[in-house]
Every structure is written in C-alpha cells, then in structure tokens.
Enzyme design. Structure first.
Site, PDB file in Angstrom:
ATOM      1  CB  ALA A  83      33.383  47.047 -29.843  1.00  0.00           C
TER       2      ALA A  83
ATOM      3  CD  GLU B  58      29.151  41.051 -32.932  1.00  0.00           C
ATOM      4  OE1 GLU B  58      28.026  40.732 -32.526  1.00  0.00           O
ATOM      5  OE2 GLU B  58      29.790  42.012 -32.448  1.00  0.00           O
TER       6      GLU B  58
ATOM      7  N   GLY C 116      33.577  42.305 -32.117  1.00  0.00           N
ATOM      8  CA  GLY C 116      32.998  43.084 -33.202  1.00  0.00           C
ATOM      9  C   GLY C 116      33.726  42.893 -34.514  1.00  0.00           C
TER      10      GLY C 116
ATOM     11  CD  GLU D  92      31.804  39.836 -28.331  1.00  0.00           C
ATOM     12  OE1 GLU D  92      31.769  40.477 -29.388  1.00  0.00           O
ATOM     13  OE2 GLU D  92      32.014  38.602 -28.292  1.00  0.00           O
TER      14      GLU D  92
END
Length: 703
Positions: free
Chosen positions: A63, A107, A104, A127
């Site tokens: 992210a 993910e 991310g 994270e």
C-alpha cells in the site's frame, strides 16, 4: 488505458502490467487503474485468463503508506474492495511475482486464484513493523491457504520468505526458472489453465484453517506471548484477526479484519512507527548536498585500534566485502583484537547465521598491522583510540603524513570536538566524525558528524558507505556529545539529582522502563561502566555541562570502585545476572544530599517522568534550533536506535508532540519555579520551544 497500467491481449490472455515506479505502491489512483483494467479483461469475451505482473520486474511492495491516516486510504475503490472484486472475476487470474510481493502486494497476489514467482522473489506481510495488521484480506486469505498457525507466525514475524519457501508453504503454486522468463512462464501457466478449463479459483487448501490445532490454541498462544508483546497493540490485533479467520466465513472475517485494521491505523503506536518509517527515508537527504554529487571511491578501509570498538567497526566493512587494515601499537593487542573478531564470527556460525566458509572469507579481508605505512593506500581511515583529544590529534597528525591525498579521515569520538581534530592537520576538508555505537558490529545507528570544513563529497560518500554497511546514518553538527550524548547529559543530570532529592535508582529506572525504554538510566550506566563514564567526564570537564550534584554520585561510586556490572556493584548490586537494590547507594545519596544542602522528600513517578524526559526533549529542541540536527525526526532516530527509546513512542520529539508542546513547556516552567536556585539554573525552556508554543504549532520544526 492509464499511465499506471500497461494492458495488452496476447493469446487469449490479458496482461495487466503495474507501472508505478519504484515499487508499484497501491495508491488510490493505482487501485482505480488496476480495477479498471481487471473489469475490462473480465468483460472481454476474448480474454480467457488474466495475468497481473510488474512492468519493470517488481510486482508490488504494498500500500501507499503516505495515505495511511488520511481520507485517501479508504477512498473508493478501497484496497479491500478492489481485491474482493478481483477475487470474484470468473476467469483464472494469475499473479506473476517479480522481486517483491509485500503487504498489500501479497494481498493482491492472494486475491488472485494462482501465483507464480521468480526464484529471487521475496514475499511477506510486514505490516506489524508499522504497528498495523494486513487490512485487505491477508489475515483471512492466507490462513485458508497455508493454515492458521503458519499464517499467524508469518504475519507476526513480519518476515519476508523467498520463493522456494513460499512454494513449500503453499503461497506460490510455481517458481519460474529465472526472473527473465517469469512472464513467459506465467503465460504458459495460463495456457495450461485455459486448456484444462480450470476454475477461476481452485478449492481452498485449508477451508478450516485451525482444524489441526487444539481448541484452546489461541488462548494458550496469547498467554505465552503476553510477556513478549508488552505494550504492543498490533500483535494482539493480528491474533484476533487470525482467530476470526478460523471462526467466521470469509465475508464476515474480512469485515472483522477491516475493523481491526482501522483500530490499529488510528493508534498512537502505529502513528509513531509510521513516523519513523518516513524519518529513516528523510535522514539521508542533506539539503545542501546535490543527489548527483560525484562520490569518492571506497575500495579499502583502515581502522586504528583493535579493541572492542575498533574490531566491531572493522567487522562492518568486511561483512560488506570491503578489505580492512586493522592497526594497533602492540602485537599482543592486535592479536587479541583479531582473535575477538574471529570469536564473534564463530558465535554466528554456532547460531546458524554464517558458514565456516563465510567466516574464512571475511577473515581473509582483514589485515592486521603495526605499521602506519600500511595505511597509505586506504580510501577511508577510522580511528577508534582512547577518548582523549591529545591522543586523537596525534593519530590524525600521523595520518596526515602517511595517507594518500583524498583519503577520508574519520574519528569515532563520541563527544570530542571534531573541528579541533580537523584543524590540527593540513587537510581539514577530509575529516569527518563517524560515531559508531557499541557493539559497533550490531548497533544500527551511525552519527555522521559534519565539521565546519568537511567537504560536501566527504559527507555524501560517508552517507553512501554507511548505507552499504547496513547502518542508519544521521547527520549531526559539531558540539559536545553531538545529538545523542548531548541530550543524554540533562536526562542523566535529572536522574542523578532526583536520587539526591529522595528517589531511588530502582524508582527512577522503573518509571523510565514503564514508559517503554529498554533500560533505565542507572542500569544503563552500570552496563556501560561507572568507571568508563567517570573517565569520559574527566577527559571532558571543560567541555561538558555539569553541576556538583550531577557528578558527585558518579564520582563517589567510582572512588568506591563500584564500577557497575563488571565489578558486581554500581548503582545496584549484582548477583550473577540478577540486579538488586542496594541500601548503600541510598545511604550514599543521603550523605551527599546533606553535604550539598539538598532537602530530601518523597518524589512521585510523574515528577520523575517529567523532569527526565522533558529536559531530554528540551535539549533536543535546542539542538534543532542551533542547527546541530537537521530535523526533529533525525533526533528521534538517534534516540531510538542508539539509546533504547521506545519505537512505539516515535522518539522523544514525536513523543513531545503527542504529549503536547504546550504541556511540555508548562512542565519545564513549573519545575523552574518549584525547584528554587536549581530550577532557575537548569530548567530553561529552549527558545524554539517557546516560539513554537506561542505560534500555536503542534509539530517541532525550526522557524
């Protein structure tokens, strides 16, 4: 299509290339572009399979952290919604993972039905290092892929695994032969899936992620980990999210994960850790040094002094493959130093971190010498001799004679005047301070001390070489103690003064460790050595700022040969590794209080907190005002990486902002008023702090 996405149709497959250098961060614009491309491919009847890949090789590092805490983080399409839609596409979607799939990015790959990676790819959900949890399906899809326990361990560690381990875990379906063939092999994989009429998503490998675990697994896990987690919120939230994956449907679990992620994101802990993430990236930027400045070549390094510090410094460079000449005055000292370095490496072998062959390769890069003439071809020379100006100046004058033109001459002093050292030789432009922290082969922090005459390319070169040897370099100007040790002075002064006013070493230390510091001030001084600190004070009496109460406790302990852990007695008594309070120290404090005319009283924990930490903060703000530190975040990095300040508080400057600058100023003013002559002398608010509060500023910045 988009400047962020390359889209093409080949052989019945949509190739969707992520193109947002350097790491394809999943910003709101990037999410829009990915989703648009996927919707286009899903609607195109000619497309039988979809391949997501990185145009420049790297898949996705996660992210966009800059969006966290802002409206953009969940602006439509949010990352969870984007990935949910990708997972619902009724065509095989393949993630072709080059170099990185982190956070991310992983993910995103998990939302795809199939995954192939290059051999050098690294995958992980880090994270936790930012006080966060995976918030776009990582805690729900991963356990359904590899089981709850493996997923829990991977997420809590923040570990990055290589492609082969990812395949063995079940995260990757295949590993390509090499990076260059990744996309071709992904397309071949797609053709196989199309030919076999494979489903858009294969059946879940672990539809019941905790089926092989005891019913009380999570409660027992929490109980075992509580002492390790201490005040950390994120590990608790991760565990709750993984437990949800075992108890709820995917849809329910994703909703639970999102709520837990938002709790983590809003926490002060995550705000602090994200502050440090950006602080590290900012620390390497020096305003008046152009990024394209030509650097000096560093092919060989010399270290003067084979003691604990010098040996540790040398290890940093040989670890990076750089030859090192290690110089000592006497052969016995040199032999001890080389033996200690080998012993350090042998410990790494026993722990499985190095092979014997790697140790031998490193030792071959290390050359011991007693002759300064052997340093003639060194590109960088670092002295690590006794902390005394006359000795260091003598060493530099010798280096001035034997070193080649353009060699960088660095001092490892922790407090002495780098300018005075530089001006003692004919080439002050080549001199810089490189303050390594002990043990130098372990501690990540490196204070890079820029002298008045230090050439720009010397500074830029040392910053680059610091990165090469794995150090976090922070630039400091010249002053007594630089950033870290200068701030240590008022912090330590208040702790010592509080002993004289009625506190005990254990009470002071407990307040500080209660905030989250790794060690209290007195246990830290016992570890460093009461004798070492005494000798440093003696060598720097004229330069350091001190008063009678600050020195007397340390001086008296030194006179009593209470040197700390090494002698079994210091501010505490030591029985093996066990630390015990010592009534003799309290009695000593009482006697000194009487001699100095200091009234003793009961002191509460809040006063200890405020006096120690507010004066630490105040000195940091003064350093920023003087231009010794380039930015407040640099100060935070120094104290977290060099002095054990808790990362969860973001460093002393960030902590001050969380407390409120007005509250810090009010506290300093209060003790200035309440502590009489002592308060008048020492509790002087930094002018910058007063200006910041007067202007209504909430962040510490020079203005």
């Amino acid at each position: 299509m988009s400047d962020l996405i390359h889209y093409c149709l080949e052989d019945g497959m949509a190739l969707i290339g992520l193109c947002r250098p350097p790491v394809n961060a999943l910003s709101q614009r990037m999410r829009v572009a990915i989703l648009s491309a996927c919707e286009r491919a899903a609607a195109d009847t000619e497309v039988k399979a979809i391949i997501l890949h990185g145009v420049h090789g790297l898949f996705c590092a996660g992210a966009d952290i800059a969006e966290f805490g802002t409206d953009a983080a969940f602006a439509e399409p949010s990352l969870p919604d984007t990935l949910m839609r990708i997972s619902e596409i009724d065509k095989p979607v393949i993630a072709a993972i080059g170099k990185l799939a982190l956070g991310g990015g992983l993910e995103l790959a998990l939302a795809c039905g199939y995954r192939i990676g290059e051999p050098g790819a690294r995958l992980g959900l880090p994270e936790i290092n930012l006080g966060l949890i995976p918030g776009a399906g990582g805690t729900q899809r991963l356990p359904r892929l590899i089981g709850a326990e493996s997923a829990l361990n991977l997420i809590l560690s923040g570990e990055q695994v290589d492609a082969e381990r990812a395949r063995l875990l079940g995260i990757l379906d295949r590993v390509a032969d090499n990076a260059e063939s990744l996309l071709d092999e992904a397309q071949a994989y797609g053709r196989e899936l199309i030919g076999a009429a494979a489903p858009a998503r294969p059946a879940e490998q672990c539809p019941k992620p905790a089926s092989d675990l005891p019913e009380d697994f999570f409660s027992r896990f929490r109980e075992s980990q509580e002492p390790l987690w201490k005040k950390r919120l994120a590990p608790r939230l991760v565990t709750s999210a993984l437990e949800a994956a075992c108890l709820l449907t995917l849809k329910e679990g994703l909703a639970r994960e999102l709520a837990l992620f938002q709790q983590a994101e809003a926490s002060t802990q995550s705000q602090a850790l994200r502050h440090l993430f950006f602080a590290e990236r900012e620390a390497g930027r020096i305003p008046d040094i152009p990024a394209d400045l030509p650097l000096r070549s560093i092919r060989k390094v010399a270290v003067i002094g084979a003691g604990t510090m010098g040996g540790g410094i040398a290890m940093n460079f040989v670890n990076a493959g750089i030859p090192v000449a290690l110089l000592e005055q006497q052969s016995a000292a040199l032999d001890r130093g080389l033996t200690q370095i080998r012993n350090n490496y042998e410990i790494s072998v026993k722990r499985g971190k190095l092979t014997t062959a790697q140790v031998e390769a490193r030792m071959e890069l290390l050359y011991g010498t007693l002759d300064y003439a052997d340093l003639a071809d060194a590109d960088l020379v670092i002295e690590a001799v006794f902390e005394k100006m006359e000795i260091k100046q003598q060493v530099f004058q010798t280096l001035d004679q034997v070193c080649k033109p353009g060699a960088i001459l660095a001092t490892n002093t922790s407090s002495l005047d780098v300018d005075a050292i530089a001006m003692s030789i004919s080439r002050p432009q080549d001199v810089i301070g490189l303050h390594f922290f002990s043990p130098a082969n372990v501690m990540r922090l490196l204070e890079v001390v820029r002298g008045k005459a230090t050439a720009p390319d010397v500074l830029a070169t040392t910053m680059q070489i610091a990165k090469r040897i794995g150090k976090l370099a922070v630039v400091s100007g010249v002053c007594f103690g630089f950033i870290g040790n200068r701030m240590l002075e008022p912090y330590s002064r208040e702790a010592h003064r509080l002993l004289l006013e009625g506190a005990t070493p254990a009470q002071v230390d407990q307040v500080l460790t209660g905030v989250g510091l790794n060690m209290g001030i007195f246990s830290m001084q016992d570890l460093a050595g009461v004798d070492v600190l005494y000798l440093i004070r003696q060598a720097n009496r004229t330069a350091s700022v001190h008063d009678e109460s600050y020195c007397r406790m340390g001086d008296e302990l030194y006179a009593l040969q209470r040197y700390g852990q090494k002698s079994g007695r210091g501010f505490y008594r030591y029985e093996g590794r066990d630390r015990r309070e010592d009534p003799e120290v309290v009695a000593l404090a009482e006697r000194l209080s009487s001699e100095l005319g200091i009234s003793r009283r009961a002191i509460d924990d809040q006063e200890i907190h405020d006096r120690c930490l507010f004066m630490l903060i105040n000195e940091g703000i003064q350093l920023l005002d003087e231009g010794i530190a380039l930015r407040a975040s640099d100060i935070d990095l120094v104290w977290i990486n060099g002095y054990g300040f808790p990362a969860l508080l973001g460093g002393p400057m960030h902590y001050a902002e969380q407390i409120g600058l007005a509250s810090v100023l009010a506290g300093i003013q209060r003790y200035r008023s309440e502590l009489g002559a002592y308060g008048e002398m020492w509790f002087k608010p930094a002018p910058l702090l007063e200006r910041l509060v007067a202007a209504g500023k909430t962040h510490i910045e020079r203005f």
